[in-house]
Design an enzyme around this catalytic site. Structure first.
Site, PDB file in Angstrom:
ATOM      1  N   LYS A  18     -17.738 -15.609 -73.839  1.00 49.59           N
ATOM      2  CA  LYS A  18     -18.448 -15.093 -72.749  1.00 49.59           C
ATOM      3  C   LYS A  18     -17.436 -15.827 -71.431  1.00 49.59           C
ATOM      4  O   LYS A  18     -17.294 -15.046 -70.622  1.00 49.59           O
ATOM      5  CB  LYS A  18     -19.704 -15.754 -72.694  1.00 49.59           C
ATOM      6  CG  LYS A  18     -20.397 -15.497 -71.208  1.00 49.59           C
ATOM      7  CD  LYS A  18     -21.787 -16.310 -71.051  1.00 49.59           C
ATOM      8  CE  LYS A  18     -22.299 -16.019 -69.366  1.00 49.59           C
ATOM      9  NZ  LYS A  18     -22.708 -14.874 -69.318  1.00 49.59           N
ATOM     10  N   ILE A 445     -40.030  -4.458 -55.645  1.00 47.47           N
ATOM     11  CA  ILE A 445     -40.409  -4.649 -56.867  1.00 47.47           C
ATOM     12  C   ILE A 445     -40.932  -6.134 -57.074  1.00 47.47           C
ATOM     13  O   ILE A 445     -41.268  -6.277 -58.247  1.00 47.47           O
ATOM     14  CB  ILE A 445     -39.403  -3.973 -57.901  1.00 47.47           C
ATOM     15  CG1 ILE A 445     -39.093  -2.672 -57.330  1.00 47.47           C
ATOM     16  CG2 ILE A 445     -39.829  -4.112 -59.329  1.00 47.47           C
ATOM     17  CD1 ILE A 445     -40.125  -1.661 -57.445  1.00 47.47           C
ATOM     18  N   HIS A 708     -28.792  -1.508 -58.782  1.00 47.68           N
ATOM     19  CA  HIS A 708     -27.919  -2.223 -59.648  1.00 47.68           C
ATOM     20  C   HIS A 708     -26.490  -1.996 -59.271  1.00 47.68           C
ATOM     21  O   HIS A 708     -25.522  -2.681 -59.821  1.00 47.68           O
ATOM     22  CB  HIS A 708     -27.773  -1.383 -61.051  1.00 47.68           C
ATOM     23  CG  HIS A 708     -29.327  -1.353 -61.796  1.00 47.68           C
ATOM     24  ND1 HIS A 708     -30.264  -0.421 -61.378  1.00 47.68           N
ATOM     25  CD2 HIS A 708     -29.905  -2.184 -62.320  1.00 47.68           C
ATOM     26  CE1 HIS A 708     -31.471  -0.727 -62.047  1.00 47.68           C
ATOM     27  NE2 HIS A 708     -31.456  -1.846 -62.750  1.00 47.68           N
TER      28      HIS A 708
END
Ligand code: GLN
Ligand code: ZN
Length: 772
Positions: A18, A445, A708
């Site tokens: 990663k 949200i 997004h």
């Protein structure tokens, strides 16, 4: 009897891959360095498996991003829009990353390939794109190189390929007029060419992953299976073919597998589906060897040796030990790497730790099971069996796990607990009177940008560098500003911003009893993204309120309603490692009761709107459709139990993302939330198609812009999307909101987007002839 493994985690036990990938993407390290990190991980994994005594060790299970994308590279399924990159002669690794992540550079703007969930796991793969009459050609040497690389180390591996049928089924048709399974003839040639090369290098066994053989498949797919494996086997009679199935049982396809497929070894997942065992023993021809997937590759619990040995002995008795292999149930990709790395801590106490087993420990379990099968008398081996029995017993009887109080409460749950006092229409009237919201109410949200500063406070607080008072002081200041910003923007229902949360499941897990947390228990979710799921080991209980202080503080700053924010029981369950000693449904109910208490406390503290997020409800659906109903029943009931203890005036919201709710929309309605906010801006409100046939009864906020991406929406497009929504849903049922939380966005873009959104709502209101 041989031991084998289907795949090993490739992120590195400390997430080395990663870190190296992200450095490479941001230009901070060279490709050479990244390749070297990959090579080191592969070597470590092979040698580790060799040392642990695994007989058949996989290769090509390593990946720089995703194993399905690796297959697309192998067969040359590279979508045309990437041609510019091919002709620019970018390196094949860069092309590969561009397919996964998109490419925005030097005047090029190429969208990434789609990503979706790998069966019912939390791993996401890159979806292959297929066209009519598509030709394939070998376009990568990865599988060959890795076999060779391991051979140089003295390990003759078992290369893993996604089988041709499953590979096609995992993809999507990108034009009409054909079915992707029809491409089976074209793709076969590529597999033959690859196998030839592997054969020349001395391969003896190949693992074809065919998980679709454990699902429902139609006749055409069955024919494709027959065709390819017959052709491949005729061509390579000396190479052993292992067909690997997992995540479900093969009973429904046993006829096909037993009578018409040509291969040498069948791997079945006995952890997920033990029911298939007898049928497989009975019907699988003697010429086929059986691999028992007996060690759970999807969960973190220690294997119960006595139980596993019963299964192994039965298989050995029935087919002879030379025809049996033992293995984890599926690739260990879904397990954290190494329990030995975990320090004892308050979040993972030694008593709980002794019940666990991660990837490395699972390999040991596989070899130990083999030893136990062959030398049941050997003193040193018997000690291991006794140790294992003691751990299993300790888990069965531990006071840490079993709470009589929780069990009693679960037993006493009634149907009435899952119902609000009145029906939606009656509730709506009362909520209208008490909340006094305009038509097209606006809200968000829950989360607002989690800035670097906020994250640094949290990490300082966790390290003990700042006190609890300082930490909460900072967060309160942040909440204050956020409330002010929302008031200035003119939003109708406000939120506190969720700044105190690292992750929407971890935050609650840390406050509930029955949860453990690891330090290094990372599992790949997609690409370089890893998650560290909490471990639910015992009865779930809520010792104290979890969110009330934050929500009440936020509410004290404004006269507008502030939503309380909770994560729902199904999502907490779904994103954790769950205990395997009781049904998931019961664990879910325990969580639901804890959330129910929190909901009541919030109401008590004067919070008039409470949102219970359930983004994961869709992904919990079982793989086999005939099991959907049972799941939906307990999952929806758990949500309702968490939400139903409040007065009619209290408005319950829920939120869901990741689209494709169309097939379960009636169940979503059955959750009976007063308001649902739902993601659908990416698909241009495709979701709304479901409402053409189904009249959604309660209020709904179809997400009006995609959070997004950094792109800022304008008022007109939001209005247009809402017009579309109005064609299906009456205006008095509609809310206006983004499609998910804003924590990954920056403040500037967030404000601009919300300004556009509030303006859009105002225009919509102005266009309604008579305000109701
Ligand atoms: N309330 C959460 C947030 O705003 C919801 C996150 C989600 O849907 N995944 O971040
Ligand atoms: Zn969401």
């Amino acid at each position: 009897m041989l031991t084998h493994n289907l795949g090993y985690p490739r992120i590195g036990s400390k997430r080395e891959l990663k870190k190296a990938s992200e450095q490479y993407w941001s230009g901070k390290t060279t490709q050479k360095n990244l390749l070297q990190v990959g090579k080191n991980i592969r070597q470590e994994n092979w040698l580790l498996q060799k040392n642990e005594g695994i007989d058949l060790i996989p290769s090509n299970d390593f990946s720089f991003y995703d194993q399905v994308l690796d297959m697309s590279m192998l067969v040359g399924a590279i979508p045309k829009r990437f041609n510019d990159l091919v002709s620019k002669k970018v390196s094949s690794l860069d092309l590969y990353f561009a397919m996964a992540r998109g490419y925005q550079k030097d005047d090029l703007d190429i969208t990434a390939m789609e990503m979706t969930k790998w069966f019912d796991t939390n791993y996401h793969y890159i979806v292959p794109e297929f066209y009519k009459d598509q030709e394939f050609k070998v376009s990568s040497t990865k599988v060959i190189d890795e076999f060779y690389e391991a051979k140089q180390l003295g390990v003759i591996t078992k290369p893993v390929l996604i089988g041709p049928v499953s590979y096609l089924l995992l993809g999507k048709e990108k034009e009409s007029g054909f079915k992707r399974i029809e491409l089976i003839h074209n793709i076969l040639a590529v597999y033959i060419e690859v196998l030839e090369k592997l054969y020349d290098l001395g391969v003896t066994c190949i693992q074809f992953d065919e998980p679709f053989l454990a699902l429902d498949i139609d006749e055409e797919v069955k024919l494709a299976y027959q065709l390819v494996y017959k052709k491949l086997k005729t061509r390579f009679p000396e190479v052993k073919f292992m067909i690997a199935t997992y995540f479900e049982g093969v009973i429904q396809n046993l006829d096909l597998i037993s009578n018409s497929l040509t291969f040498d070894i069948l791997h079945i997942d006995l952890v997920r589906n033990l029911k298939q065992f007898d049928a497989v023993l009975r019907e699988l021809p003697d010429t086929v060897q059986l691999s028992l997937g007996i060690v759970d590759g999807r969960n973190v619990w220690k294997n119960d040796f006595r139980k596993s040995l019963e299964v192994i002995f039965e298989a050995v008795r029935s087919r002879g030990e030379e025809n049996i292999l033992i293995a984890p149930s599926c690739s260990l990709l879904h397990s954290p790497c190494d329990l030995d790395l975990e320090p004892d801590s308050d979040s993972l106490v030694p008593e709980v730790k002794q019940w666990l087993s991660f990837a490395k420990q699972k390999l040991k379990e596989v070899t130990m099971l083999k030893q136990l099968t062959f030398s049941p008398e050997d003193e040193s081996i018997l000690i291991k069996l006794d140790n294992n029995t003691a751990c299993i017993y300790s888990r069965q009887t531990s006071g840490l796990i079993h709470s009589a109080l929780v069990n009693e409460r679960v037993k006493n749950v009634t149907d009435q607990d899952a119902n609000r006092n009145s029906n939606f229409a009656a509730r709506k009237e009362k909520q209208k009177a008490s909340l006094n919201l305009p038509l097209f109410p606006t809200t968000t949200i829950g989360s607002f940008p989690q800035t670097k500063t906020i994250r640094s406070w949290r990490s300082k607080f966790k390290k003990g560098e700042i006190s609890f008072e300082e930490y909460t002081g900072y967060l309160r200041e942040e909440i204050k500003q956020t409330i002010k910003i929302q008031e200035d923007l003119g939003l109708d229902v406000l939120v506190h911003g969720e700044f105190e949360r690292n992750d929407m499941v971890e935050y609650f897990g840390e406050k509930l009893k029955g949860f453990a947390f690891t330090k290094y228990g990372w599992v790949q979710s997609y690409g370089s993204r890893c998650v560290k799921p909490p471990i639910i080991y015992g009865n779930v209980d809520r010792p104290a309120a979890m969110t009330v202080k934050w929500s009440s503080y936020a509410q004290s700053l404004t006269s507008k309603p502030v939503k309380g924010m909770l994560t729902g029981p199904v999502t907490i369950l779904q994103w954790s490692f769950v205990r395997d000693d009781q049904p998931r449904a019961k664990t879910c109910l325990e969580i639901a009761l804890a959330i129910r208490d929190e909901v009541k406390d919030l109401e008590h503290a004067g919070i008039r709107i409470i949102q219970i997020d359930e983004p994961a409800i869709r992904e919990g659906l079982p793989l086999l459709k005939n099991e959907w109903q049972e799941y939906l029943e307990w999952a929806i009931k758990a949500f309702r139990i968490s939400a139903s203890a409040v007065q009619d005036q209290t408005q319950i919201h829920t939120h869901m993302c990741y689209s494709e709710f169309n097939d379960i929309i009636d169940h979503i309605a059955n959750m009976d939330a007063d308001v649902i906010t739902i993601e659908c801006s990416r698909s241009q409100m495709e979701l709304l198609d479901a409402f053409a046939d189904f009249k959604y009864p309660n209020d709904i906020g179809p997400g009006v812009y995609d959070i997004h991406a950094p792109r800022i929406p304008n008022k007109e497009e939001i209005v247009k999307l809402m017009y579309k929504a109005q064609q299906f849903i009456p205006e008095e049922q509609l809310w206006v909101n983004p499609d998910c939380g804003l924590k990954t966005r920056g403040w500037e873009e967030t404000k601009k987007a919300l300004i556009a959104m509030v303006q859009a709502a105002k225009q919509l209101r102005a266009q309604v002839p008579q305000t109701v």
